[in-house]
Design a protein around this motif. Structure first.
Motif, PDB file in Angstrom:
ATOM      1  N   SER A  96       0.830  -1.209   0.000  1.00  0.00           N
ATOM      2  CA  SER A  96       0.000   0.000   0.000  1.00  0.00           C
ATOM      3  C   SER A  96       0.866   1.262   0.000  1.00  0.00           C
ATOM      4  CB  SER A  96      -0.924   0.010   1.223  1.00  0.00           C
ATOM      5  OG  SER A  96      -1.832  -1.065   1.167  1.00  0.00           O
ATOM      6  N   TRP A  97       1.940   1.235   0.778  1.00  0.00           N
ATOM      7  CA  TRP A  97       2.865   2.367   0.818  1.00  0.00           C
ATOM      8  C   TRP A  97       3.490   2.598  -0.556  1.00  0.00           C
ATOM      9  CZ3 TRP A  97       8.089   2.283  -0.299  1.00  0.00           C
ATOM     10  CH2 TRP A  97       8.824   3.437   0.040  1.00  0.00           C
ATOM     11  N   ALA A  98       3.958   1.525  -1.197  1.00  0.00           N
ATOM     12  CA  ALA A  98       4.577   1.660  -2.515  1.00  0.00           C
ATOM     13  C   ALA A  98       3.564   2.137  -3.548  1.00  0.00           C
ATOM     14  CB  ALA A  98       5.183   0.322  -2.940  1.00  0.00           C
ATOM     15  N   ALA A  99       2.347   1.610  -3.496  1.00  0.00           N
ATOM     16  CA  ALA A  99       1.312   2.016  -4.445  1.00  0.00           C
ATOM     17  C   ALA A  99       1.034   3.515  -4.322  1.00  0.00           C
ATOM     18  CB  ALA A  99       0.038   1.206  -4.210  1.00  0.00           C
ATOM     19  N   GLU A 100       0.961   4.014  -3.097  1.00  0.00           N
ATOM     20  CA  GLU A 100       0.705   5.443  -2.880  1.00  0.00           C
ATOM     21  C   GLU A 100       1.850   6.293  -3.408  1.00  0.00           C
ATOM     22  OE1 GLU A 100       0.198   8.511   0.884  1.00  0.00           O
ATOM     23  OE2 GLU A 100      -0.401   6.406   1.131  1.00  0.00           O
TER      24      GLU A 100
ATOM     25  N   ALA B 191      -0.672  -2.583 -13.691  1.00  0.00           N
ATOM     26  CA  ALA B 191      -1.192  -3.617 -14.586  1.00  0.00           C
ATOM     27  C   ALA B 191      -1.692  -4.831 -13.814  1.00  0.00           C
ATOM     28  CB  ALA B 191      -0.113  -4.037 -15.581  1.00  0.00           C
ATOM     29  N   ILE B 192      -1.018  -5.160 -12.708  1.00  0.00           N
ATOM     30  CA  ILE B 192      -1.367  -6.336 -11.904  1.00  0.00           C
ATOM     31  C   ILE B 192      -1.213  -5.956 -10.437  1.00  0.00           C
ATOM     32  CG2 ILE B 192      -0.746  -8.721 -11.309  1.00  0.00           C
ATOM     33  CD1 ILE B 192       0.426  -9.014 -14.130  1.00  0.00           C
ATOM     34  N   ASP B 193      -2.190  -6.336  -9.623  1.00  0.00           N
ATOM     35  CA  ASP B 193      -2.024  -6.195  -8.185  1.00  0.00           C
ATOM     36  C   ASP B 193      -2.552  -7.452  -7.510  1.00  0.00           C
ATOM     37  OD1 ASP B 193      -4.749  -5.887  -8.411  1.00  0.00           O
ATOM     38  OD2 ASP B 193      -4.777  -3.784  -7.789  1.00  0.00           O
ATOM     39  N   GLY B 194      -2.727  -7.389  -6.203  1.00  0.00           N
ATOM     40  CA  GLY B 194      -3.137  -8.589  -5.475  1.00  0.00           C
ATOM     41  C   GLY B 194      -1.936  -9.319  -4.901  1.00  0.00           C
TER      42      GLY B 194
ATOM     43  N   ALA C  42       3.117  -9.503  -2.499  1.00  0.00           N
ATOM     44  CA  ALA C  42       2.453  -8.560  -3.393  1.00  0.00           C
ATOM     45  C   ALA C  42       2.920  -8.750  -4.833  1.00  0.00           C
ATOM     46  CB  ALA C  42       2.708  -7.127  -2.938  1.00  0.00           C
ATOM     47  N   LYS C  43       1.968  -8.929  -5.742  1.00  0.00           N
ATOM     48  CA  LYS C  43       2.257  -9.118  -7.161  1.00  0.00           C
ATOM     49  C   LYS C  43       2.337  -7.799  -7.922  1.00  0.00           C
ATOM     50  CE  LYS C  43      -1.328 -11.531  -8.301  1.00  0.00           C
ATOM     51  NZ  LYS C  43      -2.235 -12.328  -9.141  1.00  0.00           N
ATOM     52  N   ARG C  44       2.250  -6.674  -7.255  1.00  0.00           N
ATOM     53  CA  ARG C  44       2.091  -5.395  -7.933  1.00  0.00           C
ATOM     54  C   ARG C  44       3.113  -5.225  -9.069  1.00  0.00           C
ATOM     55  NH1 ARG C  44      -0.894  -1.336  -6.941  1.00  0.00           N
ATOM     56  NH2 ARG C  44      -1.403  -2.178  -4.871  1.00  0.00           N
ATOM     57  N   SER C  45       2.609  -4.958 -10.244  1.00  0.00           N
ATOM     58  CA  SER C  45       3.414  -4.743 -11.438  1.00  0.00           C
ATOM     59  C   SER C  45       2.828  -3.546 -12.175  1.00  0.00           C
ATOM     60  CB  SER C  45       3.387  -5.980 -12.339  1.00  0.00           C
ATOM     61  OG  SER C  45       3.848  -7.135 -11.651  1.00  0.00           O
ATOM     62  N   PHE C  46       3.694  -2.762 -12.830  1.00  0.00           N
ATOM     63  CA  PHE C  46       3.197  -1.533 -13.436  1.00  0.00           C
ATOM     64  C   PHE C  46       3.998  -1.183 -14.684  1.00  0.00           C
ATOM     65  CE2 PHE C  46       6.395  -0.171 -10.283  1.00  0.00           C
ATOM     66  CZ  PHE C  46       7.208   0.659 -11.049  1.00  0.00           C
TER      67      PHE C  46
END
Length: 300
Positions: free
Chosen positions: A230-234, A284-287, A293-297
């Protein structure tokens, strides 16, 4: 009579995977879909990507494979791919073999089939010359004639581009200093204007020593993983590169989310290669998978 095209070494190896295996089903789905159109200069620069790559068990995760492949199909098909992986930390800067060679099976304890997989992509000598030419005289690039792609490169790319028909080159990660990696990414920025897909491959959280049975069962996402994600996403959404660079001390969930930092720091190559590292990225991908965390962008 037409001459049949002989199967590639990659296709021959893939044919040995059991018919009911999730990756075999992925290959069937991929082959039934039209490929994305080739990149042209009219498309403008390709985005740079950061992807959470997973281990060979990714070949058993149907939903995640679909997400990766669908992401690749949305993009124009690149002329070549340059990837920086968490699994090759080496200074001075080094490039993998420009010709198809044995993959690096840098993992243990998996089914023997994964050690027989192939990803024999076309010659990437032209890309190697271009990359070397982008580096200053003070930072020469060493070419490893026998080093293949490690699993941080070939596992996700085999899912995204299973035909193995795009030249792929891997660049080592010479440091974990965010400023130096941003500078490295800036030197690679011009590649995007030539239809080259620049990728930083890591994992948004990678606390492997802290995995539990409940996480493997998919029942739990630990707070250190969700809080860091969540911190990285923000920070990514607000373009706060300075904040991201202070992740060791500023991010919640540390050091559990990254007991070692090599799976996060490829992100700075991705941002450096973008047109504006401080611009918001597109997720592009989260969850989560196994609680990680799979977060990819992608960054424009």
């Amino acid at each position: 009579m037409t001459n049949a095209v002989p199967p590639s070494t990659t296709a021959i190896a893939d044919a040995q995977i059991p018919a009911g295996h999730p990756f075999t089903q992925h290959l069937r789905r991929a082959s039934a879909l039209p490929t994305s159109r080739p990149w042209t200069p009219e498309d403008g620069p390709l985005p740079s990507l950061y992807l959470s790559h997973g281990a060979p068990m990714l070949f058993e995760m149907t939903d995640w494979m679909r997400q990766l492949h669908d992401w690749a199909r949305v993009l124009p098909r690149p002329r070549a791919i340059l990837i920086v992986s968490a699994h090759w930390e080496s200074a001075p800067l080094s490039l993998s073999s420009t010709r198809a060679t044995e993959l690096v099976y840098d993992f243990g304890g998996f089914d023997p089939m994964y050690y027989r997989m192939r990803y024999d992509t076309p010659d990437a000598a032209g890309l190697a010359r271009t990359v070397a030419g982008l580096m200053p005289d003070t930072e020469p690039v060493h070419e490893h004639s026998r080093r293949g792609l490690d699993h941080g490169a070939w596992v996700p790319l085999k899912i995204m581009y299973p035909e193995a028909d795009i030249p792929v080159l891997q660049l080592s990660m010479p440091t974990h200093d965010p400023d130096r990696l941003l500078a490295l990414g800036r030197r690679l920025r011009a590649l995007r204007e030539q239809g080259v897909l620049v990728i930083g491959s890591g994992y948004m959280t990678h606390g492997l020593p802290f995995l539990t049975r409940e996480m493997f069962a998919g029942e739990v996402v630990p707070g250190w993983s969700s809080d860091f994600d969540s911190w990285a996403a923000e920070a990514l959404a607000s373009g706060d590169v300075d904040r991201l660079a202070r992740f060791r001390t500023a991010a919640p969930g540390m050091p559990y989310a990254h007991p070692t930092v090599e799976h996060f720091t490829p992100l700075f190559v991705t941002l450096g290669a973008s047109a504006d590292p401080a611009a918001p990225v597109t997720t592009a991908i989260d969850g989560y998978a196994l609680g990680l965390a799979k977060r990819s962008f992608q960054a424009a």
